[in-house]
Design a protein around this motif. Sequence first.
Motif, mmCIF file in Angstrom:
data_model
loop_
_atom_site.group_PDB
_atom_site.id
_atom_site.type_symbol
_atom_site.label_atom_id
_atom_site.label_comp_id
_atom_site.label_asym_id
_atom_site.label_seq_id
_atom_site.Cartn_x
_atom_site.Cartn_y
_atom_site.Cartn_z
ATOM 1 N N PRO A 259 14.274 14.793 -4.926
ATOM 2 C CA PRO A 259 12.874 14.870 -4.097
ATOM 3 C C PRO A 259 11.993 13.993 -4.700
ATOM 4 O O PRO A 259 10.894 14.575 -5.291
ATOM 5 C CB PRO A 259 12.554 16.373 -4.310
ATOM 6 N N ILE A 260 12.271 12.745 -4.694
ATOM 7 C CA ILE A 260 11.472 11.893 -5.441
ATOM 8 C C ILE A 260 11.348 10.451 -4.440
ATOM 9 O O ILE A 260 12.400 10.268 -3.943
ATOM 10 C CB ILE A 260 12.108 11.421 -6.676
ATOM 11 N N GLN A 261 10.120 9.867 -4.484
ATOM 12 C CA GLN A 261 9.883 8.621 -3.878
ATOM 13 C C GLN A 261 10.280 7.720 -4.851
ATOM 14 O O GLN A 261 9.798 7.335 -5.778
ATOM 15 C CB GLN A 261 8.634 8.608 -3.354
ATOM 16 N N PHE A 262 11.241 6.963 -4.280
ATOM 17 C CA PHE A 262 11.810 5.322 -5.221
ATOM 18 C C PHE A 262 11.393 4.196 -4.369
ATOM 19 O O PHE A 262 11.384 4.031 -3.120
ATOM 20 C CB PHE A 262 13.274 5.579 -5.283
ATOM 21 N N ILE A 263 10.716 3.307 -5.179
ATOM 22 C CA ILE A 263 10.335 1.996 -4.848
ATOM 23 C C ILE A 263 11.107 0.962 -5.332
ATOM 24 O O ILE A 263 11.126 0.828 -6.824
ATOM 25 C CB ILE A 263 8.803 1.600 -5.168
ATOM 26 N N LEU A 264 12.187 0.220 -4.759
ATOM 27 C CA LEU A 264 13.026 -0.707 -5.356
ATOM 28 C C LEU A 264 12.681 -2.124 -5.183
ATOM 29 O O LEU A 264 12.578 -2.572 -3.873
ATOM 30 C CB LEU A 264 14.439 -0.354 -5.016
ATOM 31 N N ILE B 199 12.176 2.927 -0.637
ATOM 32 C CA ILE B 199 11.595 1.926 -0.216
ATOM 33 C C ILE B 199 12.116 0.501 -0.774
ATOM 34 O O ILE B 199 12.067 0.445 -2.101
ATOM 35 C CB ILE B 199 10.016 1.838 -0.531
ATOM 36 N N VAL B 200 12.555 -0.385 -0.182
ATOM 37 C CA VAL B 200 13.329 -1.380 -0.699
ATOM 38 C C VAL B 200 12.452 -2.774 -0.261
ATOM 39 O O VAL B 200 12.437 -3.010 1.074
ATOM 40 C CB VAL B 200 14.840 -1.616 -0.390
ATOM 41 N N LYS B 201 12.303 -3.561 -1.125
ATOM 42 C CA LYS B 201 11.553 -5.030 -0.890
ATOM 43 C C LYS B 201 11.987 -6.027 -1.810
ATOM 44 O O LYS B 201 12.394 -5.623 -2.811
ATOM 45 C CB LYS B 201 9.798 -4.707 -0.952
ATOM 46 N N VAL C 15 2.072 -1.703 -8.145
ATOM 47 C CA VAL C 15 3.086 -0.439 -8.199
ATOM 48 C C VAL C 15 3.092 0.408 -9.403
ATOM 49 O O VAL C 15 2.965 1.603 -9.028
ATOM 50 C CB VAL C 15 4.525 -1.183 -7.738
ATOM 51 N N LEU C 16 3.041 -0.258 -10.351
ATOM 52 C CA LEU C 16 2.992 0.382 -11.924
ATOM 53 C C LEU C 16 1.962 1.407 -11.830
ATOM 54 O O LEU C 16 2.037 2.353 -12.685
ATOM 55 C CB LEU C 16 2.891 -0.509 -13.105
ATOM 56 N N LEU D 226 0.799 -1.208 0.003
ATOM 57 C CA LEU D 226 0.060 -0.034 0.050
ATOM 58 C C LEU D 226 0.932 1.157 -0.099
ATOM 59 O O LEU D 226 1.873 1.327 0.707
ATOM 60 C CB LEU D 226 -0.909 -0.028 1.153
ATOM 61 N N LEU D 227 0.846 2.130 -0.791
ATOM 62 C CA LEU D 227 1.436 3.544 -1.131
ATOM 63 C C LEU D 227 0.329 4.473 -1.125
ATOM 64 O O LEU D 227 -0.392 4.588 -2.266
ATOM 65 C CB LEU D 227 2.235 3.322 -2.028
#
Length: 413
Positions: free
Chosen positions: A264-269, A289-291, A299-300, A226-227
């Motif tokens: 200033p960007i949120q990254f999801i890895l 955020i690393v998972k 996510v997309l 969840l985001l």
Amino acid sequence: MARVLVVITPAEGHINPSLGLVQQLVKCGEEVTYVCTEEYRKRIEATGAKVLTYTYARGSFADDPVLKPIIYKHPYQFIQFVLRGLIEPVIPEVFALTEQDSYDYLIYDYLLGWGGQMIAERLGIPAVCSITSFAFVKPLGSEHDVDGLDDEEIQSIYESTMNTARQLADRYQLSVPDIHDIFKAYGRLKIVHTSRYFQPQVEELDDSYIFTGSSIVPRTDAPDFLLDRHQLPYAHTVYISLGSILNNNIDFYKLCFEAFRNEPIQFILSSGKDTDMEPLAGHIPDNFIVKPYLPQLEVLQQVDAFITHAGMNSTSEALYYDVPLVMIPLTSDQPMVAQQVQELGAGVIVDKNELAPAVLRNALLEVLNQSSYKQHARAIGESLRQAGGYERAAEMVMNVVSKAQSEPIPTRN
């Protein structure tokens, strides 16, 4: 009701696009048996198909100096990879699992090439080819000059490949193919899981190639994620993933941290289930955020750009949701996929050999700040969504197979 045998290459980018078609065939009353590896059992069973499994040592194959995926310099290299890396280990397993049963038709993965024809011929049933990349007009490596390898190397690959083909043909009492027919889309129907708009050189393909767009179905084995973008302090969110095979790349993740820690960007890895991120545990920036594994489809739908290896499955899913791309093609068909995306204006390519924090950062900022990339991604996405999807694919399969079954089967001398 027909009995369907489905044989797909055991990899995310091949399994996932087949699930919608299988689910729809089951819904239409077909009895589907899906042959694959154990790791995909849960998501396949969710379609309603019966699952038969075999063991495939993907890890050892990926490390094989001969068969390890590369940028192919000659088509014989790719053909050898298909035969010795996939057909030789997989097809005998399929025969062992299915020899006691009967089926009405086969759906097989294009990467199995001649292996699909072997199954269809041995079982005496019509075949449908499922193409989860672009339909190849020529094998990978054909785009390079013939002097990419010297004559001795080419001859050695040829002899090794044909020796393996002869052994398989003799073992199952089948005819030996020409080397160029080892990687070939056999069958009266080829379901291509993309759109005519996205397919390169589409005018060179005959009417047996049917373009049905991306096959998107929920994955029941995906973890929750969840985001709430409204709660984030950043205007943009970016997803980073190298897929499911080549994702054990600590150096690349470290480079991403260096490139983007001050943006200033949120990254999801998504780092990969088998990747040990412990060495970088103290270096992960606050905006990451690393998972190990993420529900990519979910996510997309929440991001503004995707940094990817340009695998066809990941690329198609991103474009289906209108997400522009920063692409770092690593092997196999990825350079071709990336080139087509770039030519259609939906992303930019970063050369893996010139990868550096500043280069990657500049590429991403260009994609985020120029609205044309989003517009072109939306155009491709619209073509993928309007192509009919797995419902049209299932309808075409059943229509073509029904006609084929009404015709007499030629006898072999």
